[in-house]
Write a protein that holds these residues in place. Structure first.
Motif, PDB file in Angstrom:
ATOM      1  N   LEU A   1       6.129   0.716   6.343  1.00  0.00           N
ATOM      2  CA  LEU A   1       5.768  -0.699   6.254  1.00  0.00           C
ATOM      3  C   LEU A   1       6.756  -1.616   6.965  1.00  0.00           C
ATOM      4  O   LEU A   1       6.453  -2.794   7.188  1.00  0.00           O
ATOM      5  CB  LEU A   1       5.629  -1.095   4.783  1.00  0.00           C
ATOM      6  N   THR A   2       7.920  -1.102   7.323  1.00  0.00           N
ATOM      7  CA  THR A   2       8.850  -1.873   8.150  1.00  0.00           C
ATOM      8  C   THR A   2       8.847  -1.373   9.589  1.00  0.00           C
ATOM      9  O   THR A   2       9.575  -1.901  10.425  1.00  0.00           O
ATOM     10  CB  THR A   2      10.282  -1.792   7.591  1.00  0.00           C
ATOM     11  N   GLY A   3       8.031  -0.346   9.863  1.00  0.00           N
ATOM     12  CA  GLY A   3       7.967   0.246  11.193  1.00  0.00           C
ATOM     13  C   GLY A   3       6.557   0.228  11.747  1.00  0.00           C
ATOM     14  O   GLY A   3       5.939  -0.836  11.863  1.00  0.00           O
TER      15      GLY A   3
ATOM     16  N   ARG B   1      11.972  -8.472  -0.573  1.00  0.00           N
ATOM     17  CA  ARG B   1      12.208  -7.172   0.066  1.00  0.00           C
ATOM     18  C   ARG B   1      11.186  -6.120  -0.353  1.00  0.00           C
ATOM     19  O   ARG B   1      11.335  -4.946  -0.003  1.00  0.00           O
ATOM     20  CB  ARG B   1      13.615  -6.674  -0.272  1.00  0.00           C
ATOM     21  N   VAL B   2      10.175  -6.520  -1.091  1.00  0.00           N
ATOM     22  CA  VAL B   2       9.155  -5.598  -1.581  1.00  0.00           C
ATOM     23  C   VAL B   2       7.927  -5.675  -0.677  1.00  0.00           C
ATOM     24  O   VAL B   2       7.488  -6.765  -0.307  1.00  0.00           O
ATOM     25  CB  VAL B   2       8.763  -5.937  -3.031  1.00  0.00           C
ATOM     26  N   LEU B   3       7.385  -4.520  -0.330  1.00  0.00           N
ATOM     27  CA  LEU B   3       6.223  -4.470   0.550  1.00  0.00           C
ATOM     28  C   LEU B   3       5.153  -3.575  -0.058  1.00  0.00           C
ATOM     29  O   LEU B   3       5.449  -2.669  -0.832  1.00  0.00           O
ATOM     30  CB  LEU B   3       6.602  -3.929   1.931  1.00  0.00           C
ATOM     31  N   ARG B   4       3.915  -3.842   0.336  1.00  0.00           N
ATOM     32  CA  ARG B   4       2.832  -2.947  -0.054  1.00  0.00           C
ATOM     33  C   ARG B   4       1.731  -2.994   0.992  1.00  0.00           C
ATOM     34  O   ARG B   4       1.644  -3.920   1.803  1.00  0.00           O
ATOM     35  CB  ARG B   4       2.264  -3.319  -1.421  1.00  0.00           C
TER      36      ARG B   4
ATOM     37  N   MET C   1     -11.978  17.595   6.133  1.00  0.00           N
ATOM     38  CA  MET C   1     -11.278  16.580   6.918  1.00  0.00           C
ATOM     39  C   MET C   1      -9.786  16.641   6.629  1.00  0.00           C
ATOM     40  O   MET C   1      -9.331  17.254   5.656  1.00  0.00           O
ATOM     41  CB  MET C   1     -11.816  15.176   6.633  1.00  0.00           C
ATOM     42  N   ALA C   2      -9.031  15.999   7.494  1.00  0.00           N
ATOM     43  CA  ALA C   2      -7.591  15.808   7.329  1.00  0.00           C
ATOM     44  C   ALA C   2      -7.204  14.649   8.233  1.00  0.00           C
ATOM     45  O   ALA C   2      -7.881  14.369   9.233  1.00  0.00           O
ATOM     46  CB  ALA C   2      -6.806  17.063   7.696  1.00  0.00           C
ATOM     47  N   GLY C   3      -6.111  13.965   7.884  1.00  0.00           N
ATOM     48  CA  GLY C   3      -5.727  12.825   8.704  1.00  0.00           C
ATOM     49  C   GLY C   3      -4.290  12.414   8.486  1.00  0.00           C
ATOM     50  O   GLY C   3      -3.480  13.173   7.940  1.00  0.00           O
ATOM     51  N   GLU C   4      -3.980  11.204   8.924  1.00  0.00           N
ATOM     52  CA  GLU C   4      -2.619  10.679   8.917  1.00  0.00           C
ATOM     53  C   GLU C   4      -2.503   9.531   7.927  1.00  0.00           C
ATOM     54  O   GLU C   4      -3.384   8.679   7.852  1.00  0.00           O
ATOM     55  CB  GLU C   4      -2.247  10.185  10.317  1.00  0.00           C
ATOM     56  N   ARG C   5      -1.365   9.492   7.205  1.00  0.00           N
ATOM     57  CA  ARG C   5      -1.162   8.421   6.233  1.00  0.00           C
ATOM     58  C   ARG C   5       0.164   7.722   6.522  1.00  0.00           C
ATOM     59  O   ARG C   5       0.243   6.909   7.429  1.00  0.00           O
ATOM     60  CB  ARG C   5      -1.237   8.976   4.801  1.00  0.00           C
ATOM     61  N   LEU C   6       1.216   7.997   5.769  1.00  0.00           N
ATOM     62  CA  LEU C   6       2.486   7.305   5.972  1.00  0.00           C
ATOM     63  C   LEU C   6       3.052   7.618   7.355  1.00  0.00           C
ATOM     64  O   LEU C   6       2.882   8.721   7.878  1.00  0.00           O
ATOM     65  CB  LEU C   6       3.484   7.691   4.881  1.00  0.00           C
ATOM     66  N   HIS C   7       3.755   6.618   7.936  1.00  0.00           N
ATOM     67  CA  HIS C   7       4.168   6.737   9.335  1.00  0.00           C
ATOM     68  C   HIS C   7       5.537   6.095   9.539  1.00  0.00           C
ATOM     69  O   HIS C   7       5.664   5.107  10.272  1.00  0.00           O
ATOM     70  CB  HIS C   7       3.115   6.066  10.224  1.00  0.00           C
ATOM     71  N   PRO C   8       6.587   6.650   8.906  1.00  0.00           N
ATOM     72  CA  PRO C   8       7.925   6.157   9.229  1.00  0.00           C
ATOM     73  C   PRO C   8       8.272   6.510  10.667  1.00  0.00           C
ATOM     74  O   PRO C   8       7.691   7.444  11.240  1.00  0.00           O
ATOM     75  CB  PRO C   8       8.825   6.898   8.229  1.00  0.00           C
ATOM     76  N   PRO C   9       9.186   5.769  11.294  1.00  0.00           N
ATOM     77  CA  PRO C   9       9.479   6.002  12.712  1.00  0.00           C
ATOM     78  C   PRO C   9       9.812   7.461  13.009  1.00  0.00           C
ATOM     79  O   PRO C   9      10.685   8.060  12.381  1.00  0.00           O
ATOM     80  CB  PRO C   9      10.687   5.092  12.968  1.00  0.00           C
TER      81      PRO C   9
END
Length: 256
Positions: free
Chosen positions: A33-35, A46-49, A164-172
């Motif tokens: 969420l910061t990337g 500083r809280v994100l969602r 099926m399958a896919g992508e979720r969280l994406h940190p740098p």
């Protein structure tokens, strides 16, 4: 104080991933969420969602204080459920823990990733079929706009989406493989394996590294992931807590 999300931090070269010395996968929702997923972020302090129709995950900073918990409470609202990913501290008094799950985090350590000729890219027009498959298989949270988080691949048989399958969280530098599911009538055909490797191939093509999570009790999935070339990075405990009506300092949530 109530224990919330506990992780065993990785020791070694990977731990040099951030200026704080923490690896991006120690708090993957925050890194996302910061990337690369910053355009999704709803923020208070500083809280994100994520928007609730995208993903239920929220992110606290690595060192949350009373002000951060107050911001989290205001963002969610009194009585709201707060799922956390990447938080390794303790929740304040009054926050009722309503969900706990011991889990594991795996990273790519030699996957034989490859595209799959039968796999098709899924998009907004496929969402209802994806939601129906999720309802039948229960792979974890999947919402109306989850497909926007990244690439989702599926396999259809006679027009019906069966895996099926896919992508979720994406940190740098990293992308999580998620929503891996197969219709019960088609299990044992190797469809999940093929889709995991196909999604991983796309992640690697971007110069990133695949990772994933599963429940520590899901021994079948763990054996599969290890056989494919994933390596256990850490153990985790996922949790959710309910926002109290009043904070520790007596303030009503969302007031003051």
């Amino acid at each position: 104080m109530t224990e919330a999300y506990v992780s065993t931090r990785f020791e070694g070269p990977e731990a040099q991933g951030t200026p704080s010395g923490r690896h991006p996968l120690d708090n993957p929702a925050l890194g996302s969420l910061t990337g690369p997923h910053a355009h999704f972020a709803e923020r208070r302090g500083r809280v994100l969602r994520y928007p609730l129709d995208v993903s239920p995950w929220l992110a606290l900073p690595h060192d949350p204080g009373a002000a951060d918990w107050a911001d989290l409470a205001a963002l969610v609202g009194p009585g709201g459920a707060v799922p956390l990913a990447g938080f390794d501290g303790r929740t304040p008094d009054g926050w009722e823990v309503i969900f706990n799950l011991d889990g594991v985090q795996f990273v790519d350590d030699g996957l034989d990733a490859a595209p799959d000729a039968e796999a098709v890219r899924l998009g907004p027009a496929d969402v209802q079929d994806m939601l129906d498959l999720v309802e039948r298989t229960q792979p974890g949270p999947f919402e109306q706009r989850t497909v926007e988080l990244g690439t989702y691949l599926g396999i259809r048989r006679n027009g019906a989406l069966v895996a099926m399958a896919g992508e979720r969280l994406h940190p740098p530098g990293w992308t999580e493989i998620s929503a891996v599911c197969t219709d019960p009538a088609h299990r044992g055909e190797g469809l999940a394996t093929r889709l995991i490797l196909a999604v991983a191939h796309g992640i690697r093509e971007r110069g990133e590294t695949p990772f994933l999570h599963t429940a520590a009790s899901n021994t079948g999935a763990i054996r599969l992931y290890e056989s494919l070339g994933f390596r256990l990075r850490r153990t985790v405990r996922f949790m959710a807590a309910r926002v109290p009506e009043r904070l520790e300092d007596g303030r009503t949530v969302g007031v003051g």
